[in-house]
Design a protein around this motif. Structure first.
Motif, short mmCIF file in Angstrom:
data_model
loop_
_atom_site.label_atom_id
_atom_site.label_comp_id
_atom_site.label_asym_id
_atom_site.label_seq_id
_atom_site.Cartn_x
_atom_site.Cartn_y
_atom_site.Cartn_z
N TYR A 158 0.86 -1.30 -0.07
CA TYR A 158 0.05 -0.04 -0.22
C TYR A 158 0.86 1.18 0.04
N ASN A 159 1.83 1.13 0.94
CA ASN A 159 2.90 2.24 0.70
C ASN A 159 3.51 2.69 -0.43
N LYS A 160 3.73 1.88 -1.00
CA LYS A 160 4.36 1.70 -2.48
C LYS A 160 3.60 2.60 -3.51
N LYS A 161 2.12 1.88 -3.40
CA LYS A 161 0.99 2.33 -4.24
C LYS A 161 0.74 3.69 -3.99
N ILE A 162 0.63 3.99 -2.67
CA ILE A 162 0.46 5.61 -2.24
C ILE A 162 1.58 6.39 -2.95
N LYS A 163 2.56 6.01 -2.45
CA LYS A 163 3.94 7.07 -3.02
C LYS A 163 3.85 7.08 -4.45
N GLU A 164 3.61 6.43 -5.16
CA GLU A 164 3.71 6.18 -6.83
C GLU A 164 2.41 7.15 -7.41
N ALA A 165 1.28 7.08 -6.64
CA ALA A 165 -0.09 7.98 -6.87
C ALA A 165 0.41 9.26 -6.44
N PHE A 166 1.13 9.57 -5.22
CA PHE A 166 1.25 11.08 -4.69
C PHE A 166 2.45 11.83 -5.69
N GLU A 167 3.37 10.90 -6.13
CA GLU A 167 4.59 11.53 -6.85
C GLU A 167 4.10 12.04 -8.12
N VAL A 168 2.92 11.46 -8.84
CA VAL A 168 2.45 11.86 -10.17
C VAL A 168 1.87 13.11 -10.20
N SER A 205 -7.49 7.21 -7.64
CA SER A 205 -6.61 6.41 -8.28
C SER A 205 -6.25 5.39 -7.34
N LEU A 206 -6.44 5.12 -6.21
CA LEU A 206 -6.03 4.01 -5.52
C LEU A 206 -7.07 3.14 -5.02
N GLY A 207 -8.27 3.43 -5.80
CA GLY A 207 -9.29 2.60 -5.82
C GLY A 207 -10.41 2.67 -4.68
N CYS A 208 -10.45 4.08 -4.17
CA CYS A 208 -11.35 4.49 -3.29
C CYS A 208 -12.41 5.58 -3.49
N CYS A 209 -13.57 5.52 -3.12
CA CYS A 209 -14.50 6.22 -3.99
C CYS A 209 -15.39 7.13 -2.79
N PRO A 210 -14.59 7.98 -2.25
CA PRO A 210 -15.37 8.66 -1.02
C PRO A 210 -16.27 9.60 -1.55
#
Length: 164
Positions: free
Chosen positions: A17-27, A47-52
């Motif tokens: 999860y940390n890796k995915k979050i970092k990649e999404a954040f860095e974009v 982009s991390l699959g959440c729909c708040p």
């Protein structure tokens, strides 16, 4: 023994999860300074699959924002909160069959599509209305530039996130 295996599995999941979050954040970290514009947080979360909902998104932003809002979100504050969201499987997308039934209600003749004007009317006047920005975002994803209607089965297939 099983406890160690559970902890190990949990740690691996957190690392993933940390890796995915970092990649999404860095974009969206255009300055490469571990901050993103607060207006990009919704896109990153989705982009991390959440729909708040909008309210949930505002609550989440309030949680990761500095005491004095700067307009930017720092990675160090975002990472633990977003990791927790993913671990708890919060803000899960609506299942495909429920989405399909919702669109079918708007398509009583079962044509398989909804005219653009009708879709806009439903989405901006009923329930929790879409903002202009949300409506434009949905239309750009759901309807091709030459089209005047949404073929909702194709749109749903594109929206659904595969958990595997």
């Amino acid at each position: 023994m099983a406890e160690d295996k559970d902890r190990e599995g949990s740690e691996l999941l957190i690392a993933e999860y940390n890796k995915k979050i970092k990649e999404a954040f860095e974009v969206f970290d255009h300055e490469s300074n571990n901050t993103v514009d607060v207006r990009e947080i919704g896109t990153i979360i989705r982009s991390l699959g959440c729909c708040p909902s909008e309210r949930e998104l505002h609550d989440l932003i309030a949680e990761v924002e500095e005491e004095e809002p700067t307009g930017y979100i720092r990675y160090e504050k975002f990472l633990p909160v977003m990791t927790q969201v993913l671990m708890e499987k919060r803000y899960r997308p609506i299942p495909e069959d429920v989405l399909l039934r919702a669109f079918e209600v708007l398509d009583p003749d079962k044509l398989g599509f909804i005219p653009k004007e009708e879709l806009i009317k439903f989405m901006t006047e009923e329930g929790e209305p879409f903002s202009q920005e949300e409506m434009e975002e949905m239309l750009s994803a759901a309807i091709g530039p030459e089209s005047t209607s949404i073929h909702y089965k194709e749109y749903i297939a594109m929206m659904v996130i595969d958990d595997n």
